[in-house]
Motif scaffolding. Structure first.
Motif, mmCIF file in Angstrom:
data_model
loop_
_atom_site.group_PDB
_atom_site.id
_atom_site.type_symbol
_atom_site.label_atom_id
_atom_site.label_comp_id
_atom_site.label_asym_id
_atom_site.label_seq_id
_atom_site.Cartn_x
_atom_site.Cartn_y
_atom_site.Cartn_z
ATOM 1 N N ALA A 87 0.812 -1.220 0.000
ATOM 2 C CA ALA A 87 0.000 0.000 0.000
ATOM 3 C C ALA A 87 0.842 1.264 0.000
ATOM 4 O O ALA A 87 0.582 2.213 0.726
ATOM 5 N N LEU A 88 1.897 1.277 -0.820
ATOM 6 C CA LEU A 88 2.675 2.513 -0.975
ATOM 7 C C LEU A 88 1.901 3.471 -1.866
ATOM 8 O O LEU A 88 1.180 3.038 -2.760
ATOM 9 N N TYR A 89 2.062 4.758 -1.603
ATOM 10 C CA TYR A 89 1.360 5.749 -2.428
ATOM 11 C C TYR A 89 2.129 5.925 -3.735
ATOM 12 O O TYR A 89 3.232 6.460 -3.727
ATOM 13 N N PRO A 90 1.549 5.479 -4.851
ATOM 14 C CA PRO A 90 2.333 5.402 -6.097
ATOM 15 C C PRO A 90 2.747 6.764 -6.648
ATOM 16 O O PRO A 90 3.710 6.858 -7.394
ATOM 17 N N HIS A 91 2.008 7.820 -6.281
ATOM 18 C CA HIS A 91 2.323 9.135 -6.850
ATOM 19 C C HIS A 91 3.344 9.894 -6.020
ATOM 20 O O HIS A 91 3.676 11.028 -6.324
ATOM 21 N N MET A 92 3.816 9.275 -4.946
ATOM 22 C CA MET A 92 4.801 9.952 -4.097
ATOM 23 C C MET A 92 6.142 9.231 -4.190
ATOM 24 O O MET A 92 6.194 8.028 -4.419
ATOM 25 N N TYR A 100 5.015 10.672 4.998
ATOM 26 C CA TYR A 100 3.572 10.947 5.042
ATOM 27 C C TYR A 100 2.962 10.851 6.446
ATOM 28 O O TYR A 100 2.208 11.741 6.851
ATOM 29 N N PRO A 101 3.276 9.803 7.216
ATOM 30 C CA PRO A 101 2.684 9.724 8.564
ATOM 31 C C PRO A 101 3.086 10.900 9.452
ATOM 32 O O PRO A 101 2.357 11.245 10.375
ATOM 33 N N GLU A 137 7.170 2.470 -8.088
ATOM 34 C CA GLU A 137 7.131 1.569 -9.242
ATOM 35 C C GLU A 137 8.534 1.227 -9.743
ATOM 36 O O GLU A 137 8.699 0.236 -10.462
ATOM 37 N N ARG A 151 7.934 3.349 6.616
ATOM 38 C CA ARG A 151 6.771 4.204 6.846
ATOM 39 C C ARG A 151 6.086 3.845 8.170
ATOM 40 O O ARG A 151 5.518 4.691 8.839
ATOM 41 N N LEU B 180 -4.819 1.296 0.184
ATOM 42 C CA LEU B 180 -4.205 2.619 0.077
ATOM 43 C C LEU B 180 -4.876 3.601 1.017
ATOM 44 O O LEU B 180 -4.212 4.319 1.765
ATOM 45 N N ASP B 187 -2.028 6.318 8.818
ATOM 46 C CA ASP B 187 -0.895 7.238 8.833
ATOM 47 C C ASP B 187 -1.281 8.615 9.354
ATOM 48 O O ASP B 187 -0.445 9.506 9.439
ATOM 49 N N LEU B 202 -4.419 10.100 -7.817
ATOM 50 C CA LEU B 202 -4.326 8.802 -8.490
ATOM 51 C C LEU B 202 -5.407 8.600 -9.543
ATOM 52 O O LEU B 202 -5.361 7.654 -10.310
#
Lengths: 357, 288
Positions: A87-92, A100-101, A137, A151, B180, B187, B202
């Motif tokens: 569940a990594l944020y793909p756009h970051m 992020y946390p 990615e 994270r 997600l 978080d 996204l």
């Protein structure tokens, strides 16, 4: 007396008529590595989700650090979770993911200027310092796993939850990650609940294992207890590889049983005589060239060579078969007829309902 | 996730590589191109003719002498510029407001849990099937009772109630893995941050598609603006252009000129954004 880091009291979860988790009582101490082990659909992930606040329990109390969290938002539970698919944020970037946390929290205890230092520190612990500028990615599975761990540790939570974190990695990587996860756990000293269906992971990593099936706890104990003294037939069959042999048997009274034509001495009390029982024998407990007591003889139906071990399937008469493990140095010349012995300690006896006797 | 391969073995490649198939596809494409471009060229030709040469038979595709009078008249004697600005203004307002509202509504339907969610989603789906023509009369009374007739709000507000965009964005959001947003909540993110920092970035391709779709729908809508707004300076392009033929003589040259110019903004917008969302979709599809 120190309070448990995590405590479940009579927690249930139902979806309509389906009971995903039934009356769960569970305590996890600070610094403990607890593994929830069970087949898919046994409710182990639901337990994690209830603790994380993703699912609400139907009944019961959940506490983190002695504080009731049933009605607390996920973000206020002081719990970090590593998901199966990371569940990594793909756009970051990796840096932004790990940060992020720290950034998304309102009234964060961490000041903005401290964020880069903490992110770098977490990245160093899981050895991804040189990946911080990349996007997820561009990373391999193992690296993504490390980012997810970074994270989780960056905000120093009271509790770590891991939902089958190694199941998407190849076997080799899984071995190394297993050891590193344990090292990380010792270093952090927090309570960890680790969910898996892989009994090898559970055995090698856990301080304590909780075996689950169909929403109920089957057994709770150290890996050795669960392996040596399985509480019922389900646990006996689920833990240990290759799988335990289950054979129909009859009580001879006292502590003896009869499997087909073979009388065996056990450490259980098997009364009353003539009662129908199930006997469990682990392939790895078979002893060769022993003679005397507790011997089962049969002839070899099949033999599989796996390198260090040979797995033999024996026909022991009365239509019964049993699989035993023979190490290379135990290998005998006459492969046709064989006698194997089991110590009374290694003969597991289960009653009609599958409970250990 | 389907796995897309960019090799000679993919079905598209093999289709192209057969000479016969190549020929057939070009013939079909040429036919389609002729069918769609011919009316456009005819309008262009008509807009450059004066009234006399307009009705000559057989028609000249290329006028002997280019006549710019229609364009001059359009800018000098009609409110064409005003109509264009009205159309762009209303279209941008609707698109902007709808993106904000629809993404929030879609988020609730896709990612939050509440009683009656499935029912609400089904209800929205049913609403999509109601044609605009069936709504015009009741809508007219509602808008009149609100005292909004002949204002920009009359053009903007009813368009916001179209549920199609909500459903479209919802399906984009549903396709994002649940973990997600669970992860973001753990978080420390509030629902608002889950939406703005995780979900919206996204589904950018979805937002662009939604924006183009909404803007084009608004740009070409005719019936409701015709009913909702009366004064000439409040009109949008579609209604304005049709009002040009309200005289006894239909000035086809003038109408052609107006129609031709009216296609320019939407074409530019489409070309600019289409490239963006096509590339976005492609990269998303090839990622896994």
């Amino acid at each position: 007396m120190a309070t448990s880091a995590i405590s479940f009291r009579a927690v249930r979860k139902s979806y309509g008529d389906f009971h995903a988790v039934e009356k769960l009582d569970l305590e996890v101490k600070t610094g403990e590595f607890l593994v929830l082990l069970g087949p898919s659909g046994c409710g182990k992930s639901t337990i994690l989700k209830m603790l994380a606040g993703i699912e609400a329990p139907s009944a019961g109390e959940i506490k983190v650090d002695g504080r009731l969290v049933n009605y607390t938002l996920p973000r206020d539970r002081n719990v970090a979770m590593v998901f199966q698919n990371y569940a990594l944020y793909p756009h970051m970037t990796v840096f932004e993911n790990v940060a992020y946390p720290l950034k998304s929290r309102r009234n964060s205890r961490v000041s903005r200027s401290e964020v880069p230092r903490l992110v770098k520190q977490a990245a160093e612990i899981v050895e991804i310092s040189d990946q911080l500028g990349k996007h997820p990615e561009a990373l391999s599975g193992g690296q993504r796993q490390r980012v997810a761990l970074a994270r989780a540790i960056v905000r120093n939570p009271a509790v770590f939850l891991m939902d089958e974190p190694l199941s998407n990695l190849d076997a080799q990587l899984r071995n190394t990650m297993r050891q590193q996860l344990i090292a990380l756990h010792r270093r952090m000293g927090k309570a960890t609940i680790y969910v898996t269906h892989d009994q090898l992971e559970a055995m090698t990593m856990a301080d304590r294992i909780v075996v689950l099936n169909a929403g109920t706890v089957q057994q709770e104990g150290t890996p050795e207890e669960v392996f040596r003294k399985p509480a019922n037939q389900f646990v006996a069959g689920f833990v240990g590889h290759p799988r335990m042999n289950f054979l129909e048997a009859r009580s001879l009274g006292g502590s003896a049983v009869k499997i087909g034509d073979h009388a065996m001495e056990t450490t259980a009390s098997t009364a009353p005589p003539e009662a129908r029982l199930t006997v469990g024998l682990r392939p790895s407990d078979a002893r060769f060239h022993h003679g005397g007591e507790n011997v089962i003889s049969g002839h070899v139906l099949r033999s599989e060579f796996t390198g260090p071990d040979i797995f033999l399937t024996l026909d022991i008469g009365s239509g019964l078969k049993i699989e035993v493990r023979q190490t290379n140095d135990q290998r005998s010349s006459s492969e046709e007829a064989l006698s194997v012995a089991f110590q009374p300690d290694d003969v597991h006896v289960f009653d009609k309902r599958g409970n250990r006797m | 996730m389907p796995h897309f391969r960019r090799g000679a073995s993919s079905p598209v490649e093999s289709l192209k590589s057969t000479p016969t198939m190549l020929l057939v596809s070009y013939v079909l494409l040429c036919f389609a191109a002729i069918v769609s471009i011919t009316p456009f060229l005819y309008i262009l030709s008509t807009s450059l003719k004066d009234t006399n040469s307009l009705f000559s038979y057989p028609p000249d595709w290329i006028p002997e002498q280019l006549f710019w009078g229609n364009y001059a008249k359009l800018f000098e004697q009609t409110s064409f510029v005003r109509w264009t600005l009205n159309t762009l203004g209303v279209g941008i307002a609707i698109t902007g407001l709808k993106l904000v509202m629809d993404s929030m509504a879609a988020f609730a339907l896709a990612k939050l849990r509440f009683r009656g969610k499935a029912l609400l989603t089904t209800f929205l789906l049913l609403l999509v099937a109601v044609p605009i023509a069936a709504l015009v009369v009741p809508l007219f009374f509602v808008v009149r009772s609100m005292g909004l007739l002949n204002t920009y709000w009359a053009l903007i507000l009813p368009a916001l109630a179209n549920p199609l965009g909500i459903l479209m964005l919802r399906s984009f959001m549903v396709s994002l893995p649940e973990d997600l947003d669970h992860s973001a909540r753990l978080d420390g993110a509030s629902e608002w941050k889950v939406l703005t920092q995780i979900v919206l970035p996204l589904i950018k391709p979805g937002l662009v598609v939604h924006a183009i779709f909404t803007f084009m729908l608004q740009y070409t809508s005719f019936l409701w603006p015709l009913v909702a707004v009366q004064s000439d300076h409040m009109q949008v392009l579609t209604v304005g252009i049709s009002s040009l033929k309200s005289n006894f003589v239909v000035d086809w040259g003038l109408i052609s000129a107006a129609s031709l110019l009216a296609t320019i903004p939407i074409t530019v917008l489409f070309l600019a954004l289409q490239r963006f969302f096509l590339s976005q979709n492609l990269s998303a599809a090839l990622k896994h």
